[in-house]
Design an enzyme around this catalytic site. Structure first.
Site, PDB file in Angstrom:
ATOM      1  N   HIS A  90      59.903  20.418 117.142  1.00 32.68           N
ATOM      2  CA  HIS A  90      60.498  21.116 118.283  1.00 32.68           C
ATOM      3  C   HIS A  90      61.168  20.098 119.193  1.00 32.68           C
ATOM      4  CE1 HIS A  90      61.021  24.190 121.367  1.00 32.68           C
ATOM      5  NE2 HIS A  90      60.753  23.223 122.225  1.00 32.68           N
ATOM      6  N   ASP A 169      54.834  34.994 126.771  1.00 32.97           N
ATOM      7  CA  ASP A 169      55.714  33.873 127.112  1.00 32.97           C
ATOM      8  C   ASP A 169      57.162  34.336 127.229  1.00 32.97           C
ATOM      9  OD1 ASP A 169      56.584  31.072 127.448  1.00 32.97           O
ATOM     10  OD2 ASP A 169      57.647  31.546 125.591  1.00 32.97           O
ATOM     11  N   ARG A 176      60.820  33.058 134.844  1.00 28.37           N
ATOM     12  CA  ARG A 176      60.963  31.688 135.366  1.00 28.37           C
ATOM     13  C   ARG A 176      62.423  31.270 135.419  1.00 28.37           C
ATOM     14  NH1 ARG A 176      58.144  28.645 131.100  1.00 28.37           N
ATOM     15  NH2 ARG A 176      58.906  26.825 132.224  1.00 28.37           N
ATOM     16  N   SER A 191      54.350  27.197 127.433  1.00 28.20           N
ATOM     17  CA  SER A 191      55.366  28.067 126.844  1.00 28.20           C
ATOM     18  C   SER A 191      55.722  27.605 125.426  1.00 28.20           C
ATOM     19  CB  SER A 191      56.608  28.049 127.757  1.00 28.20           C
ATOM     20  OG  SER A 191      57.718  28.593 127.117  1.00 28.20           O
ATOM     21  N   LYS A 195      54.062  29.257 121.439  1.00 23.97           N
ATOM     22  CA  LYS A 195      54.865  29.764 120.320  1.00 23.97           C
ATOM     23  C   LYS A 195      54.612  28.951 119.057  1.00 23.97           C
ATOM     24  CE  LYS A 195      58.259  29.524 123.230  1.00 23.97           C
ATOM     25  NZ  LYS A 195      59.334  29.598 124.203  1.00 23.97           N
TER      26      LYS A 195
HETATM   27  N1  URA Z   1      61.531  25.940 126.187  1.00 21.41           N
HETATM   28  C1  URA Z   1      60.563  26.881 126.156  1.00 21.41           C
HETATM   29  O1  URA Z   1      60.333  27.523 125.129  1.00 21.41           O
HETATM   30  N2  URA Z   1      59.848  27.106 127.280  1.00 21.41           N
HETATM   31  C2  URA Z   1      60.069  26.435 128.435  1.00 21.41           C
HETATM   32  O2  URA Z   1      59.384  26.672 129.399  1.00 21.41           O
HETATM   33  C3  URA Z   1      61.092  25.460 128.446  1.00 21.41           C
HETATM   34  C4  URA Z   1      61.804  25.227 127.305  1.00 21.41           C
END
Ligand code: URA
Length: 431
Positions: A90, A169, A176, A191, A195
């Site tokens: 990621h 999320d 947010r 967050s 995932k």
């Molecule tokens: N990417 C995400 O999935 N969540 C965040 O809070 C920031 C970047």
């Protein structure tokens, strides 16, 4: 007589706790996320709470509880029946960051499964799915069973993350985004990791960016983010490491969907810009180390055609035509060097915004993107340039977009008399 369930907490008490720098208990966090997902806690209350967290932070136990509560809000996946080690990567996102494209098939060419559940871009950072959608026929959406089939047969899959993973999320991130609370380490870490853990990967390598094109600019802050995510991964039984990488200069020589696909194919063919190859190789080594192959010769796989063959299989498994010409923009505009010397500065963020304004990215979720829009750089910091030589070319289908793109990029580069000091692309490893 109908009865309503009695809620065990008052949301406003939880807001007050965080407002006065206190900690929420595990049961409070579990309830909060469940109550927000089912709509009992409203957006205005959650906005106040996330602002209090933004200002006052969270302790490690609270961040872990928040992550687990968001995982529990939806489904979890498992790749345990695949018979292959799974490793995911990621990136926190950057300008010209197309590394997933060469990386996933490269790592898969060593017999490892790479499930890359990705998203579309919003704002100046491009989305991996938007990039791949510039390949004629390529489909982002796959059923779970098709995804498993491709992982088993090809090894690499890059597809849209379903809304079933950590739905809390999804709701919280959207809130947010419009309340100025994205840039907050506990919230970003929970967050991203909710995932990734829900996705069921056995191992994970994080590319945590710092510098102008990253959303956390400061290296110390990005180190804290990386460490928080590595700890969350390990706590959840996912082998996790992170590289801190410099995002002050655009990555590679292209920004924009089809342009980035072209550069990824060059890298998979053993060529491509030096920084793209360096970061692809560094991340592939980390992923393969976690998968039990620390001595894998990843450079050889780029040079001898194995990685490219793996890319072709991955694209074709999702309906893409790996031989089709990529779309090209109807209009281009070349910007030339105003003097001779060394290119000493090339600021990532303005170039990212300019590419976005050319049509490569979207301002609202529902907007389409132009496959061929973007920027091609002809020089990178450290290169010698002569007055009048092309510095970069803007690409778009709509020439009316040139002015605003040029406005964004104005003053984003400097030509000087001395070559700039070289700074490493990979600054640190966090494990
Ligand atoms: N990417 C995400 O999935 N969540 C965040 O809070 C920031 C970047």
């Amino acid at each position: 007589m109908s009865t309503t369930a009695v809620e065990p907490f008052d949301t406003v008490d939880l807001i007050r706790t965080k407002r006065s720098k206190g900690s929420l208990s595990t049961v409070e966090i579990d309830w909060l996320i469940d109550a927000y997902t089912r709509g009992y806690v409203g957006d205005e209350q959650m906005a106040a709470l996330t602002m209090a967290i933004f200002l006052n932070g969270m302790e490690r136990r609270e961040i872990r509880d928040l992550t687990l509560a968001m995982i529990a809000s939806g489904e979890t996946m498992s790749f345990s029946t695949l018979g292959k080690t799974t490793v995911d990567k990621h990136s926190t996102g950057g300008v010209g960051d197309k590394i997933t494209l060469p990386l996933a098939p490269l790592v898969a060419s060593f017999g490892v499964a790479v499930p890359q559940l990705s998203g579309r871009g919003l704002g100046h950072t491009g989305g991996t799915l938007d990039k791949l959608e510039s390949i004629p026929g390529w489909q982002a959406s796959l059923s779970n069973s098709r995804m498993h089939e491709i992982l088993s047969e090809v090894g690499a899959v890059i597809c849209a993350a379903g809304s079933g993973l950590a739905p809390a999320d999804g709701k919280l991130y959207a809130l947010r985004d419009i309340t100025g609370t994205v840039e907050c380490i506990p919230l970003i870490a929970s967050s991203i990791m909710s995932k990734k853990i829900a996705e069921g990967t056995a191992a994970l390598v994080l590319d945590v960016k710092f510098g102008s094109g990253a959303f956390i600019k400061d290296i110390d802050e990005s180190r804290r983010l990386a460490q928080t995510m590595v700890d969350l991964g390990k706590d959840a039984g996912v082998a996790t490491t992170a590289l801190l990488t410099d995002m002050s200069v655009p990555l590679g020589l292209t920004i924009g969907n089809a342009l980035e696909v072209r550069e990824s194919i060059e890298t998979l063919s053993g060529g491509g810009p030096a920084d793209i190859r360096e970061l692809t190789v560094a991340l592939a080594r980390e992923m393969l180390t976690l998968a039990g192959q620390p001595d894998a010769d990843v450079e050889a796989a780029l040079d001898d055609g194995r990685a490219l063959a793996s890319w072709r299989r991955m694209i074709e498994a999702q309906g893409g035509d790996a031989d089709a010409p990529l779309p090209t923009a109807r209009e281009t505009h070349v910007v030339t060097a105003e003097s001779s010397g060394y290119l000493v500065r090339q600021e990532a963020l303005p170039f990212g915004i300019a590419a976005w304004r050319l049509g490569a990215g979207r301002a609202r979720k529902q907007d389409p993107v132009q496959a061929a829009a973007g920027i091609e750089l002809h020089a990178k910091p450290g290169d010698r340039v002569v007055a009048g030589q092309p510095l970069f070319t803007l690409h778009t289908d709509e020439p009316a977009r040139f002015d605003r793109a040029l406005e964004a990029v104005g003053g984003a580069w400097t030509i000087g008399d001395e070559a700039p000091a070289r700074t490493p692309l990979v600054a640190e490893k966090i494990s």
